[in-house]
Write a protein that holds these residues in place. Sequence first.
Motif, PDB file in Angstrom:
ATOM      1  N   GLY A  56      10.602  -4.216  34.404  1.00  0.00           N
ATOM      2  CA  GLY A  56      11.109  -5.760  33.821  1.00  0.00           C
ATOM      3  C   GLY A  56      11.703  -5.854  32.012  1.00  0.00           C
ATOM      4  O   GLY A  56      12.345  -4.501  32.057  1.00  0.00           O
ATOM      5  N   SER A  57      11.379  -6.400  31.699  1.00  0.00           N
ATOM      6  CA  SER A  57      11.955  -6.877  30.052  1.00  0.00           C
ATOM      7  C   SER A  57      11.780  -5.344  29.679  1.00  0.00           C
ATOM      8  O   SER A  57      12.669  -4.670  28.936  1.00  0.00           O
ATOM      9  N   SER A 102       6.147   0.331  27.369  1.00  0.00           N
ATOM     10  CA  SER A 102       5.649  -0.874  28.117  1.00  0.00           C
ATOM     11  C   SER A 102       4.815  -1.544  26.837  1.00  0.00           C
ATOM     12  O   SER A 102       4.301  -0.848  25.785  1.00  0.00           O
ATOM     13  N   GLN A 103       5.075  -2.911  27.153  1.00  0.00           N
ATOM     14  CA  GLN A 103       4.285  -3.895  25.521  1.00  0.00           C
ATOM     15  C   GLN A 103       2.836  -3.290  26.358  1.00  0.00           C
ATOM     16  O   GLN A 103       2.093  -3.034  25.598  1.00  0.00           O
ATOM     17  N   SER A 104       2.538  -3.184  27.633  1.00  0.00           N
ATOM     18  CA  SER A 104       1.235  -3.351  27.933  1.00  0.00           C
ATOM     19  C   SER A 104       0.414  -1.559  28.119  1.00  0.00           C
ATOM     20  O   SER A 104      -0.998  -1.487  27.446  1.00  0.00           O
ATOM     21  N   THR A 107       0.760  -0.509  33.408  1.00  0.00           N
ATOM     22  CA  THR A 107       1.460  -1.078  33.868  1.00  0.00           C
ATOM     23  C   THR A 107       1.807   0.439  35.057  1.00  0.00           C
ATOM     24  O   THR A 107       1.540   1.728  34.705  1.00  0.00           O
ATOM     25  N   VAL A 153       2.633 -14.329  28.846  1.00  0.00           N
ATOM     26  CA  VAL A 153       3.523 -14.104  29.749  1.00  0.00           C
ATOM     27  C   VAL A 153       4.158 -13.282  29.934  1.00  0.00           C
ATOM     28  O   VAL A 153       4.701 -11.664  30.006  1.00  0.00           O
ATOM     29  N   SER A 155       7.446 -11.158  28.260  1.00  0.00           N
ATOM     30  CA  SER A 155       7.644 -10.677  26.832  1.00  0.00           C
ATOM     31  C   SER A 155       8.591 -11.120  25.785  1.00  0.00           C
ATOM     32  O   SER A 155      10.141 -11.278  25.848  1.00  0.00           O
ATOM     33  N   LYS A 240      14.449 -14.201  31.868  1.00  0.00           N
ATOM     34  CA  LYS A 240      13.620 -15.493  31.197  1.00  0.00           C
ATOM     35  C   LYS A 240      13.725 -16.354  31.684  1.00  0.00           C
ATOM     36  O   LYS A 240      12.709 -16.881  31.665  1.00  0.00           O
ATOM     37  N   GLU A 243      12.239 -16.603  35.498  1.00  0.00           N
ATOM     38  CA  GLU A 243      10.746 -16.568  35.610  1.00  0.00           C
ATOM     39  C   GLU A 243       9.959 -17.678  34.522  1.00  0.00           C
ATOM     40  O   GLU A 243       9.135 -17.960  35.397  1.00  0.00           O
TER      41      GLU A 243
HETATM   42  C1  F6R Z   1       9.129 -10.382  31.367  1.00  0.00           C
HETATM   43  C2  F6R Z   1       7.902  -9.815  31.156  1.00  0.00           C
HETATM   44  C3  F6R Z   1       8.132  -8.221  32.305  1.00  0.00           C
HETATM   45  C4  F6R Z   1       7.543  -7.539  31.788  1.00  0.00           C
HETATM   46  C5  F6R Z   1       6.930  -6.221  32.942  1.00  0.00           C
HETATM   47  C6  F6R Z   1       6.912  -4.772  32.056  1.00  0.00           C
HETATM   48  O1  F6R Z   1       9.469 -11.482  30.288  1.00  0.00           O
HETATM   49  O2  F6R Z   1       6.602  -9.690  30.612  1.00  0.00           O
HETATM   50  O3  F6R Z   1       8.903  -8.031  32.992  1.00  0.00           O
HETATM   51  O4  F6R Z   1       8.442  -6.981  30.877  1.00  0.00           O
HETATM   52  O5  F6R Z   1       6.200  -6.276  33.523  1.00  0.00           O
HETATM   53  O6  F6R Z   1       5.862  -5.110  31.243  1.00  0.00           O
HETATM   54  P1  F6R Z   1       4.851  -3.721  30.149  1.00  0.00           P
HETATM   55  O7  F6R Z   1       6.143  -3.419  29.318  1.00  0.00           O
HETATM   56  O8  F6R Z   1       3.378  -4.213  29.856  1.00  0.00           O
HETATM   57  O9  F6R Z   1       4.791  -2.495  31.119  1.00  0.00           O
END
Ligand code: F6R
Length: 364
Positions: A56-57, A102-104, A107, A153, A155, A240, A243
């Motif tokens: 994703g992002s 990755s934000q979280s 994933t 949700v 990012s 963006k 979604e």
């Molecule tokens: C888009 C969005 C998703 C996340 C993707 C990866 O706005 O939020 O595309 O970027 O699911 O998630 P992470 O960064 O947590 O691995």
Amino acid sequence: GKGNFRHFMEKELHDNPVMIGDTLNRMIDPATRMPVLPDLAIDLAAIPRITISACGSAFYAGLTARYWLEEYARIPVDADVASEFRYRAPPLARDQLGLVVSQSGETADTMAALRYMRQLGCKVMSVVNVPESTMARESDLLLETIAGPEISVASTKAFTAQLTVLAGFTLALARARGTRDDATIGALVSALMELPAKAAQVLNDDEIIRALAAEIQDARDVLFFGRGSMMPIALEGALKLKELSYIHAEGYPAGEMKHGPIALIDPSVPVIAAIPSGPLFEKTASNLQEAAARGGHIIVFSDKEGAAKLAGIATRTIILPDCDPFVAPILYAIPVQLLAYHVAMLKGTDVDQPRNLAKSVTVE
Ligand code: F6R
């Protein structure tokens, strides 16, 4: 909490200036004003190749880093979405670096990519926002983004934080490898340091973005174009918008337009381009010229000089502060995300919780 903001997304977009500043303060030595290379058990200056994977992002942040690392640090880079990378059985050399974003940090596909890289003997660096996450624990080196909790949700600030960290990493690597001299690196560091003020300026005059949102809210399809390091920002703008507002949107490298998407262009399809002044400006402008000639409704995000040159073809222009092309993807990501936010607001969709989406995708 949301403070005075209507949604977490809006608040998180407005966190950008402070967050970018904090991120840079961690990466730039205040005495020398030079980027600091993270301490990894291998010699980063000697690595022959970097393989990037994410979803994703976060993948678009990685894709932007590919352009930066190749151009400025002269390192060969490949980048693929984790759901493809993990099943491609890509051969990797033990001395190359794996890089996941990755934000979280949870994933599932990105986690599998990380494990695959380590299984083949690569050291893995992760750019992650949650330091207690599985990815942070299992990687050899953590380059933490300090975006703070991201509730929406979609990012936003985590994406710009990823870009900022990867830009700093690129300059540190360029310095270690001697691919840019200190004067050039100093100038690029200054360009990064000017981002918080410029981001604040973009967020302050979002009236024009709201007006643009009103113009495109009834579109069925929207196309986003960009070239070079702005190409991933076009992909991000399209992601963006779809979604959050459920409008069908596609991002494309501007040069690919004539290989298919141009067939879609008519006055009902807004064509949005992220086109800052710089070496790729003229090439992108000529693609837009072709779209305009086919009746396209051309909307450009550019700077003063670029906007003046595009006056004949653009029906709406969003003028952003001047910046070095190196940092343009970071600055331009903000209004592109803000546009999706405003369209969603006008359409009355659930901005912070778009349908069918989860903040953390822990199943493949
Ligand atoms: C888009 C969005 C998703 C996340 C993707 C990866 O706005 O939020 O595309 O970027 O699911 O998630 P992470 O960064 O947590 O691995």
